[in-house]
Every structure is written in C-alpha cells, then in structure tokens.
Design a protein around this motif. Structure first.
Motif, PDB file in Angstrom:
ATOM      1  N   HIS A  64       0.847  -1.211   0.000  1.00  0.00           N
ATOM      2  CA  HIS A  64       0.000   0.000   0.000  1.00  0.00           C
ATOM      3  C   HIS A  64       0.872   1.247   0.000  1.00  0.00           C
ATOM      4  O   HIS A  64       1.333   1.692   1.051  1.00  0.00           O
ATOM      5  N   HIS A  66       1.524   5.216  -2.231  1.00  0.00           N
ATOM      6  CA  HIS A  66       1.099   6.199  -3.240  1.00  0.00           C
ATOM      7  C   HIS A  66       2.362   6.945  -3.670  1.00  0.00           C
ATOM      8  O   HIS A  66       2.739   7.941  -3.070  1.00  0.00           O
ATOM      9  N   LYS A 189      -8.975  -0.223  -6.727  1.00  0.00           N
ATOM     10  CA  LYS A 189      -9.008   0.369  -5.379  1.00  0.00           C
ATOM     11  C   LYS A 189     -10.314   1.141  -5.211  1.00  0.00           C
ATOM     12  O   LYS A 189     -10.616   2.017  -6.017  1.00  0.00           O
ATOM     13  N   ASP A 319       1.030   2.913   3.346  1.00  0.00           N
ATOM     14  CA  ASP A 319       0.431   4.185   2.917  1.00  0.00           C
ATOM     15  C   ASP A 319       1.499   5.269   2.747  1.00  0.00           C
ATOM     16  O   ASP A 319       1.204   6.459   2.897  1.00  0.00           O
TER      17      ASP A 319
END
Ligand SMILES: [Zn+2]
Length: 407
Positions: A64, A66, A189, A319
């Motif tokens: 996970h 970004h 997602k 994240d």
C-alpha cells in the motif's frame, strides 16, 4: 539481464519463516536465484559479494503506497497550479527512496501512472516494480474527493487535484472499473468508507454502498482483478468483506465479527500502521483531519492486535505518500508492537505480500527459481527489526539480479 554473482557466507531469511542455521552461498544467474548452498565453488566471470555477518532477505513488498503523493499533507490550492507531470517527476525521487529502503515491489493504490510501471520494467528509471491501481474509485464527496475545498470544485474531473475519479451508482462504478482495466490497472481500489484527509467525510461514514461495491467486485473479478477497499469504519469494513473484496486497507475499527468474516473468507488485512500510528502533528495538518486521526488512534492498536492474534492474513503496507517515503520497513516494528514475531512481520512483508499481489510465483522468497529481488543488511532482523527501517542499514538492494543500490 545481468551477469552471474555469488553472495558468500550470508545468513538467509527466506521470507517464508525459515532461517539458515549456518551461512549460505547464494548464486544468482540471469536475474534469478539458481542455488542456495553452504558452499558454491568459485567460477570465472562470477562476481562475488561478501555476505559475512550479513543477512539476506527477499526484497520487501509494500502492498500500500502512493508513489505520486509527496509524503506530506497536500495543499490543493498549490497543487491546482501544478501540471500532473510535475508530480510524476517528483515521484521518481519517491521511487528511489522506496528502493533504497529495501522495497523492490509495491502495490500503488492510487496516483501512479502506468508509464511509471513500464519505465521501471524497461529499466528506464530506478524504482520498485509496481502493481498499479492507477486511480482509486470513490463516491461524490467521499474519501479522496477534494473538490469540496476552495469552492472551485464543481468540475468532476478537475485535473491534477485528485487521485480519485468519482462514481455514483452501480452503473458508473462498473464503468470506472472497466476504464481502469482498460488503462492497465492490476488491482481496483475502492473507497469502502470515508477517511481522515478528506474534508467532508469521516472514517465512520460508509463510502460506496453495498450495491456499488458488489457491482465493482463482480466486474473486477470477471476481468481477473482483485479489489482493495479503503475501509476504516466498521460498517464499511463489513460492507466490503460481504461484497467480496480481496483486501481491507487500514481496517482500524475492525471488530470480532469482521475478524471472523475475514478469517473464514480468506480476506487480507493491510493494516498500514505506519500512517495509522503517526501522530497528526504539524502546521499543515488541517483541524478536521487531526480530530479524526486522534479518534481512530484510540482503538486501532488494540483492534489490529486482535485481528493478528485471531490469524487474519496480513500483508505489509504503509500508505507511504501519506507519510514520508523511504521509511517503509518501520511498518515491521509496528506489526511486532501489535503482537507479531519479527519473523511473522518479515513474512507479511515478503511472501505474504507477494501472495496478495499475485506475484508469488516469481518473487517474495529466497528460493531457487525466484527472481533475485534481494536485500542484504547488517541488521539481524530477528534481533532488532526496528533497525531495518534505517536505510543506512540496507547495504545492498538487488532487482532481478542487478545491484540497484549499494551502501
Ligand atoms: Zn492509501
């Protein structure tokens, strides 16, 4: 691909819970692991790396991230004036930081472009290999719909602002799923609940409705794609599980019923403790986000610990992008704080994450035949797992047998 090399005399942690009782030599040819033995004879044209008092592990897999997000709170007023390509150029820096941290493969759950995946695969830029969601799908006014800020936001497709195209109702949700499949997504997602950073909703709010979630899962499954659901509040967690998603992302408010549903259904949990446990401090953190984060943090450690203890399948995810890039392996220490042994945490970050990403036939463990995506460190991870999160302690990172970082 690359020439042959031998790592000599290294302690191997294989990513499946095994640890060599004595030092091993690891032979790498044509980008793959071709032998792991106590002693391999030297040969001409084979480069040697001294692994004495060092530890060799599979390259870590962060389920996970970004990569295109900066790792700091996003200021929509500024980003509105930035062309999308600027963030992509900045992402290349994030990708290098991720690789240096010992992460050789990621699942990017929103923001990264398919071209970035290709650029890594083709060797154009250095970075982890990528399973991309490309964009996250969310409902109007839900998590990642930042269009409510600043009053500029009636346009549903404001470029550069959001990582999330909107969908309302099963018909639009299916259309977005098909569009993402067409664009090369390796995972879909979705927003199962609201979140911390979105201005108008909360983790306790449902995101997509059960009907919308079911429509997406059915469409994605039909196209061979797993579905990852951002789900923090308990109702949205259960909606997502019942709709048949592959993984629950965050899961901070998970309860006993959801734990049982996940265990019996084989649903993965990616607890993203790195972002979950990071205190919401700093001048850039909006008040609404601070309040929501504090509320979640009161119970998440206890809830995630119960899920771990009950035997829910866990894959490591951080994240990163919401928190700074390049500290990914601190997640392992957080998993240990929640009850895992260091070895279990390593498995969550290697072979289990590979399984979730559907790449376990080629990576995620130190085994003959696997791609030589490897990390060599001077930290004994079973002794001091937290030290692994210091990139200076990651001495060598290899991808498909090529040394992509050396300290
Ligand atoms: Zn995320």
């Amino acid at each position: 691909m690359s020439s042959a090399l031998i790592v000599r005399g290294v302690t191997v942690l294989d990513g499946k819970g095994g640890r060599s009782s004595s030092p091993r030599d690891v032979l790498i040819e044509e980008g793959r692991i071709t032998a792991v033995r106590p002693r391999i004879s030297p040969a001409e044209d084979v480069r040697e790396i001294d692994g004495t008092r060092r530890f060799l592990l599979p390259g870590f897999i962060d389920a996970h991230v970004h990569l295109r997000l900066p790792g700091t709170p996003i200021n929509p007023a500024t980003s509105l004036h930035e062309p999308p390509t600027l963030r992509l150029y900045r992402a290349t820096k994030n990708m290098r930081a991720t690789l240096r941290a010992g992460v050789t493969y990621v699942r990017d759950l929103g923001g990264i472009d398919y071209g970035a995946k290709m650029a890594v695969d083709y060797g154009e830029i250095l970075g982890p290999r990528i399973v991309p969601a490309l964009q996250a799908i969310g409902p109007t006014g839900g998590h990642t719909d930042y269009r409510t800020l600043g009053g500029f936001a009636q346009d549903r497709d404001t470029p550069g602002l959001s990582i999330s195209p909107l969908a309302d109702g099963p018909t639009e949700a299916v259309l977005r799923t098909r569009e993402l499949h067409r664009a090369g997504a390796g995972v879909i997602k979705v927003m199962g609940t609201g979140g911390v950073w979105s201005p108008r909703d909360s983790p306790e709010h449902d995101g997509f409705s059960p009907e919308e979630l079911s429509a997406i899962v059915k469409e994605a499954t039909n196209r061979g794609l797993p579905v990852a659901s951002h789900a923090q509040g308990i109702n949205g967690i259960k909606n997502s599980i019942r709709a048949g998603v592959t993984s629950i992302e965050h899961g901070y408010s998970i309860d006993d019923e959801a734990i049982e549903l996940m265990r019996s259904g084989g649903v993965w949990l990616v607890p993203t403790l790195l972002t979950g446990m990071t205190p919401p401090t700093g001048a850039d953190v909006p008040d609404y986000a601070r309040a929501k984060k504090v509320r979640l943090q009161q119970s998440l450690r206890n809830n995630i610990s119960r899920a771990i203890e009950a035997g829910v399948k866990i894959a490591m995810g951080t994240d990163s992008g919401v928190v700074p890039h390049g500290r990914n392996l601190l997640e392992l220490a957080h998993l240990v704080e929640c009850g895992m042994t260091p070895m279990q945490a390593i498995v969550a970050g290697t072979s289990h994450a590979a399984e979730l990403l559907g790449i376990d036939e080629t990576v995620g463990s130190v085994e003959v035949g696997k791609d030589a995506d490897l990390v060599i460190t001077d930290v004994d991870p079973e002794h001091d797992v937290k030290a692994l999160s210091d990139p200076r302690r990651i001495k060598i990172v290899m991808q498909r047998g090529r040394v992509v970082h050396a300290n």
